[in-house]
Design an enzyme around this catalytic site. Structure first.
Site, PDB file in Angstrom:
ATOM      1  N   CYS A  77      16.447   9.634  41.813  1.00 39.92           N
ATOM      2  CA  CYS A  77      15.117   9.247  42.297  1.00 39.92           C
ATOM      3  C   CYS A  77      14.077   9.435  41.199  1.00 39.92           C
ATOM      4  CB  CYS A  77      14.704  10.110  43.485  1.00 39.92           C
ATOM      5  SG  CYS A  77      15.308   9.509  45.045  1.00 39.92           S
ATOM      6  N   MET A 114      13.472   7.059  50.049  1.00 36.41           N
ATOM      7  CA  MET A 114      14.131   8.362  49.928  1.00 36.41           C
ATOM      8  C   MET A 114      13.161   9.493  50.262  1.00 36.41           C
ATOM      9  SD  MET A 114      17.180   7.604  49.412  1.00 36.41           S
ATOM     10  CE  MET A 114      17.734   9.288  49.296  1.00 36.41           C
ATOM     11  N   GLU A 115      11.899   9.319  49.913  1.00 39.43           N
ATOM     12  CA  GLU A 115      10.897  10.339  50.223  1.00 39.43           C
ATOM     13  C   GLU A 115      10.710  10.463  51.734  1.00 39.43           C
ATOM     14  OE1 GLU A 115      10.547   9.442  46.010  1.00 39.43           O
ATOM     15  OE2 GLU A 115      10.799   8.173  47.758  1.00 39.43           O
ATOM     16  N   ASP A 129      15.691  26.123  61.423  1.00 39.57           N
ATOM     17  CA  ASP A 129      15.526  27.464  60.860  1.00 39.57           C
ATOM     18  C   ASP A 129      14.639  28.334  61.744  1.00 39.57           C
ATOM     19  OD1 ASP A 129      15.694  29.539  58.791  1.00 39.57           O
ATOM     20  OD2 ASP A 129      13.584  29.050  58.432  1.00 39.57           O
TER      21      ASP A 129
END
Length: 165
Positions: A77, A114-115, A129
């Site tokens: 990227c 992709m971002e 998480d």
């Protein structure tokens, strides 16, 4: 069908695509994904009682940070100037899922797909998480590009019907 992969040189070595001759255009991308969770997590996120804090607020910031660091994570990227990034959520209590949406905009020589995808994944991982003490059986699923604009290839829209063929 012609091979459209251009991350390899004539010897088969991985390379970063040369975008130096491409035109600068306005580019956008929207990605989505979801995390399937139990009702206890839905209730805790909605009520703001998760011990680690504001789950969706932290996940939003994490998603934006993921967008900004995509070129550090994905080897081929290009680093891009991010002109806009938003991460939003929809909670669907009846389905036991939280959907994340990431929209990214830039003006450049390569796209921001992709971002946007990275932003969604990082946001969903942050939800995992922050909620894993309640239940570790969460499933991240259905992460995909919804649409993108700009560049040589033009506009793309995900069509569920075409995917199912």
């Amino acid at each position: 069908m012609e091979n459209k992969l251009n991350h390899f040189d004539e010897k088969g070595n991985a390379v970063m695509v040369d975008v130096s001759e491409k035109n600068v255009t306005r580019r956008t991308a929207l990605a989505v994904g979801k995390i399937c969770v139990c009702q206890e997590i839905i209730e805790a996120v909605t009520a703001g009682t998760v011990k680690k804090g504001d789950v969706l607020g932290v996940a939003r910031v994490a998603g934006i940070m993921g967008v900004k660091r995509t070129s550090d994570l994905i080897p081929m990227c290009h680093p891009l100037p991010i002109l806009k990034c938003s991460v939003d959520f929809q909670i669907h209590p009846e389905a036991g899922e939280i959907c994340a949406f990431c929209e990214v905009k830039t003006e450049g020589k390569t796209g921001v797909e992709m971002e946007a995808l990275t932003g969604v994944q990082v946001a969903l991982l942050t939800i995992y998480d922050m909620c894993k003490a309640i239940d570790k059986r969460m499933v991240i699923t259905d992460v995909h590009l919804v649409n993108k604009t700009g560049g040589k290839s033009g506009t793309f829209r995900f069509e569920q019907e075409a995917w199912e063929k």
